[in-house]
Design a protein around this motif. Structure first.
Motif, PDB file in Angstrom:
ATOM      1  N   GLY A 176       0.822  -1.200   0.000  1.00  0.00           N
ATOM      2  CA  GLY A 176       0.000   0.000   0.000  1.00  0.00           C
ATOM      3  C   GLY A 176       0.850   1.241   0.000  1.00  0.00           C
ATOM      4  O   GLY A 176       2.070   1.191  -0.218  1.00  0.00           O
ATOM      5  N   PRO A 177       0.236   2.395   0.246  1.00  0.00           N
ATOM      6  CA  PRO A 177       1.002   3.645   0.345  1.00  0.00           C
ATOM      7  C   PRO A 177       2.059   3.547   1.438  1.00  0.00           C
ATOM      8  O   PRO A 177       1.947   2.748   2.362  1.00  0.00           O
ATOM      9  N   ASP A 178       3.075   4.382   1.339  1.00  0.00           N
ATOM     10  CA  ASP A 178       4.176   4.323   2.285  1.00  0.00           C
ATOM     11  C   ASP A 178       3.721   4.506   3.731  1.00  0.00           C
ATOM     12  O   ASP A 178       4.199   3.809   4.634  1.00  0.00           O
ATOM     13  N   PHE A 179       2.801   5.424   3.955  1.00  0.00           N
ATOM     14  CA  PHE A 179       2.390   5.678   5.332  1.00  0.00           C
ATOM     15  C   PHE A 179       1.665   4.467   5.914  1.00  0.00           C
ATOM     16  O   PHE A 179       1.763   4.175   7.098  1.00  0.00           O
ATOM     17  N   LEU A 180       0.951   3.686   5.055  1.00  0.00           N
ATOM     18  CA  LEU A 180       0.266   2.499   5.536  1.00  0.00           C
ATOM     19  C   LEU A 180       1.269   1.422   5.909  1.00  0.00           C
ATOM     20  O   LEU A 180       1.174   0.791   6.953  1.00  0.00           O
ATOM     21  N   SER A 181       2.268   1.217   5.062  1.00  0.00           N
ATOM     22  CA  SER A 181       3.281   0.205   5.343  1.00  0.00           C
ATOM     23  C   SER A 181       4.045   0.527   6.611  1.00  0.00           C
ATOM     24  O   SER A 181       4.293  -0.339   7.447  1.00  0.00           O
ATOM     25  N   GLN A 182       4.425   1.798   6.786  1.00  0.00           N
ATOM     26  CA  GLN A 182       5.191   2.175   7.961  1.00  0.00           C
ATOM     27  C   GLN A 182       4.363   2.072   9.226  1.00  0.00           C
ATOM     28  O   GLN A 182       4.869   1.708  10.286  1.00  0.00           O
ATOM     29  N   GLY A 183       3.072   2.369   9.129  1.00  0.00           N
ATOM     30  CA  GLY A 183       2.218   2.351  10.308  1.00  0.00           C
ATOM     31  C   GLY A 183       1.902   0.963  10.807  1.00  0.00           C
ATOM     32  O   GLY A 183       1.640   0.772  11.996  1.00  0.00           O
ATOM     33  N   THR A 184       1.905  -0.012   9.930  1.00  0.00           N
ATOM     34  CA  THR A 184       1.534  -1.369  10.333  1.00  0.00           C
ATOM     35  C   THR A 184       2.726  -2.328  10.371  1.00  0.00           C
ATOM     36  O   THR A 184       2.564  -3.483  10.748  1.00  0.00           O
ATOM     37  N   ALA A 185       3.914  -1.840   9.990  1.00  0.00           N
ATOM     38  CA  ALA A 185       5.089  -2.715   9.933  1.00  0.00           C
ATOM     39  C   ALA A 185       5.403  -3.325  11.288  1.00  0.00           C
ATOM     40  O   ALA A 185       5.766  -4.502  11.380  1.00  0.00           O
ATOM     41  N   ALA A 186       5.267  -2.522  12.353  1.00  0.00           N
ATOM     42  CA  ALA A 186       5.591  -3.025  13.685  1.00  0.00           C
ATOM     43  C   ALA A 186       4.654  -4.158  14.096  1.00  0.00           C
ATOM     44  O   ALA A 186       5.046  -5.072  14.819  1.00  0.00           O
ATOM     45  N   VAL A 187       3.410  -4.103  13.612  1.00  0.00           N
ATOM     46  CA  VAL A 187       2.430  -5.122  13.975  1.00  0.00           C
ATOM     47  C   VAL A 187       2.757  -6.462  13.324  1.00  0.00           C
ATOM     48  O   VAL A 187       2.634  -7.522  13.929  1.00  0.00           O
ATOM     49  N   VAL A 188       3.187  -6.412  12.059  1.00  0.00           N
ATOM     50  CA  VAL A 188       3.418  -7.651  11.325  1.00  0.00           C
ATOM     51  C   VAL A 188       4.870  -8.137  11.421  1.00  0.00           C
ATOM     52  O   VAL A 188       5.177  -9.232  10.954  1.00  0.00           O
ATOM     53  N   ARG A 189       5.755  -7.343  12.016  1.00  0.00           N
ATOM     54  CA  ARG A 189       7.167  -7.712  12.047  1.00  0.00           C
ATOM     55  C   ARG A 189       7.384  -9.084  12.673  1.00  0.00           C
ATOM     56  O   ARG A 189       8.134  -9.915  12.152  1.00  0.00           O
ATOM     57  N   ARG A 190       6.733  -9.328  13.788  1.00  0.00           N
ATOM     58  CA  ARG A 190       6.940 -10.613  14.466  1.00  0.00           C
ATOM     59  C   ARG A 190       6.369 -11.774  13.664  1.00  0.00           C
ATOM     60  O   ARG A 190       6.781 -12.931  13.847  1.00  0.00           O
ATOM     61  N   LEU A 191       5.420 -11.497  12.760  1.00  0.00           N
ATOM     62  CA  LEU A 191       4.808 -12.554  11.967  1.00  0.00           C
ATOM     63  C   LEU A 191       5.671 -12.976  10.784  1.00  0.00           C
ATOM     64  O   LEU A 191       5.426 -14.012  10.173  1.00  0.00           O
ATOM     65  N   VAL A 192       6.662 -12.169  10.448  1.00  0.00           N
ATOM     66  CA  VAL A 192       7.540 -12.494   9.312  1.00  0.00           C
ATOM     67  C   VAL A 192       9.001 -12.599   9.744  1.00  0.00           C
ATOM     68  O   VAL A 192       9.898 -12.596   8.906  1.00  0.00           O
ATOM     69  N   THR A 193       9.230 -12.684  11.037  1.00  0.00           N
ATOM     70  CA  THR A 193      10.588 -12.866  11.559  1.00  0.00           C
ATOM     71  C   THR A 193      10.899 -14.352  11.672  1.00  0.00           C
ATOM     72  O   THR A 193      10.111 -15.115  12.233  1.00  0.00           O
ATOM     73  N   ILE A 194      12.027 -14.762  11.128  1.00  0.00           N
ATOM     74  CA  ILE A 194      12.453 -16.163  11.180  1.00  0.00           C
ATOM     75  C   ILE A 194      13.378 -16.364  12.374  1.00  0.00           C
ATOM     76  O   ILE A 194      14.367 -15.666  12.531  1.00  0.00           O
ATOM     77  N   GLU A 195      13.039 -17.330  13.203  1.00  0.00           N
ATOM     78  CA  GLU A 195      13.901 -17.725  14.320  1.00  0.00           C
ATOM     79  C   GLU A 195      13.846 -19.244  14.389  1.00  0.00           C
ATOM     80  O   GLU A 195      12.883 -19.823  14.887  1.00  0.00           O
ATOM     81  N   HIS A 196      14.878 -19.872  13.872  1.00  0.00           N
ATOM     82  CA  HIS A 196      14.849 -21.333  13.686  1.00  0.00           C
ATOM     83  C   HIS A 196      15.994 -21.996  14.434  1.00  0.00           C
ATOM     84  O   HIS A 196      17.150 -21.579  14.335  1.00  0.00           O
ATOM     85  N   GLU A 197      15.656 -23.051  15.167  1.00  0.00           N
ATOM     86  CA  GLU A 197      16.663 -23.866  15.847  1.00  0.00           C
ATOM     87  C   GLU A 197      16.856 -25.156  15.059  1.00  0.00           C
ATOM     88  O   GLU A 197      15.892 -25.894  14.813  1.00  0.00           O
ATOM     89  N   ILE A 198      18.074 -25.422  14.646  1.00  0.00           N
ATOM     90  CA  ILE A 198      18.360 -26.599  13.829  1.00  0.00           C
ATOM     91  C   ILE A 198      18.290 -27.851  14.690  1.00  0.00           C
ATOM     92  O   ILE A 198      18.937 -27.944  15.727  1.00  0.00           O
ATOM     93  N   GLU A 199      17.492 -28.824  14.236  1.00  0.00           N
ATOM     94  CA  GLU A 199      17.295 -30.053  14.972  1.00  0.00           C
ATOM     95  C   GLU A 199      17.719 -31.238  14.112  1.00  0.00           C
ATOM     96  O   GLU A 199      18.056 -31.100  12.946  1.00  0.00           O
ATOM     97  N   GLY A 200      17.680 -32.423  14.714  1.00  0.00           N
ATOM     98  CA  GLY A 200      18.017 -33.630  13.990  1.00  0.00           C
ATOM     99  C   GLY A 200      19.480 -34.003  14.038  1.00  0.00           C
ATOM    100  O   GLY A 200      19.906 -34.919  13.325  1.00  0.00           O
ATOM    101  N   LEU A 201      20.280 -33.311  14.863  1.00  0.00           N
ATOM    102  CA  LEU A 201      21.712 -33.591  14.988  1.00  0.00           C
ATOM    103  C   LEU A 201      22.033 -33.895  16.451  1.00  0.00           C
ATOM    104  O   LEU A 201      21.262 -33.539  17.347  1.00  0.00           O
ATOM    105  N   PRO A 202      23.161 -34.553  16.716  1.00  0.00           N
ATOM    106  CA  PRO A 202      23.514 -34.858  18.109  1.00  0.00           C
ATOM    107  C   PRO A 202      23.582 -33.598  18.969  1.00  0.00           C
ATOM    108  O   PRO A 202      23.980 -32.528  18.490  1.00  0.00           O
ATOM    109  N   SER A 203      23.182 -33.734  20.213  1.00  0.00           N
ATOM    110  CA  SER A 203      23.265 -32.595  21.122  1.00  0.00           C
ATOM    111  C   SER A 203      24.722 -32.237  21.369  1.00  0.00           C
ATOM    112  O   SER A 203      25.600 -33.084  21.312  1.00  0.00           O
ATOM    113  N   GLY A 204      24.942 -30.972  21.648  1.00  0.00           N
ATOM    114  CA  GLY A 204      26.304 -30.496  21.867  1.00  0.00           C
ATOM    115  C   GLY A 204      26.861 -29.731  20.689  1.00  0.00           C
ATOM    116  O   GLY A 204      27.896 -29.080  20.808  1.00  0.00           O
TER     117      GLY A 204
END
Length: 230
Positions: A176-204
């Motif tokens: 949308g317009p720039d002011f719309l994107s800037q105004g709602t970016a903080a709301v959706v930021r956590r919904l598009v943030t990647i935080e991944h822990e790699i699994e399937g390997l030996p611990s350590g």
């Protein structure tokens, strides 16, 4: 509980495969004699001919029933567990000892690719993760804000934070317009943030480096005194 049992079984199966390979190598070494072109009797190897890499020697306290391997290399096209999937996995374990504690390596280094679809599934079924210019990752997802659905396109640089793969958006476009994107970016930021822990390997194993490539995130992990097989 059932998922945990399946994961433990898979981990044990991989460990048993490694242990079997080590046992075959040791058995072949014990039963065979060095080749002798002169046709003489068996040649007794000297300590300097032990076949170890420079600077690495078997431990002095190696038990009678223990086995020491200078290097153990594992290459796998795909490694799957109930909770994760990795591709193009290459693991190098050094100073590996079999004994009462299981199969333990003094040092382990693993390079593996985390497919984009694995990470996208953690964010939501409608999410697409891909590589973009400048070595960055792009997340495309439909999010709901104030009762309306918006298509969010976020880009960010991948980094390692607290042993996890993190892509925090540097820019978010909601179409949308720039002011719309800037105004709602903080709301959706956590919904598009990647935080991944790699699994399937030996611990350590601890994530050290990660980079974006065409088919996923290429990760490098290493660890000390890693228990490969209990």
């Amino acid at each position: 509980m059932e998922r945990s049992r399946v994961k433990d079984w898979l981990t044990g199966a991989v460990g048993m495969l490694l242990l079997l390979v080590a046992a075959v190598v040791v058995l072949w070494w014990v039963l065979s004699d060095p080749a002798d072109d002169a046709g003489g009797g068996p040649v007794q190897p000297s300590p300097g001919d032990a076949g170890t890499a420079p600077g690495r020697q078997p431990p002095d306290d190696l038990g009678e029933d223990d086995v020491w391997l200078a290097d153990l290399v594992l290459d796998a096209g795909t490694v799957v567990t109930p909770e994760s999937r990795l591709r193009d996995v290459r693991a190098l374990a050094q100073d590996v000892v079999t004994g009462p504690a299981g199969l333990v390596a003094a040092t382990v280094t693993v390079d593996a690719t985390v497919p984009f679809e694995v990470v996208a599934a953690e964010l939501g079924d409608d999410t697409v993760v891909s590589a973009t210019e400048g070595g960055q990752a792009m997340v495309v997802r439909t999010v709901e804000v104030l009762g309306r659905e918006l298509r969010a396109v976020a880009t960010g640089t991948v980094e390692v934070v607290d042993g996890r793969l993190l892509v925090e958006p540097r820019s978010i476009d909601l179409g949308g317009p720039d002011f719309l994107s800037q105004g709602t970016a903080a709301v959706v930021r956590r919904l598009v943030t990647i935080e991944h822990e790699i699994e399937g390997l030996p611990s350590g194993l601890v994530l050290q480096e990660v980079a974006v490539q065409d088919d996923g995130f290429r990760a490098e992990l290493d660890g000390v005194d890693v228990r490969l097989v209990p």
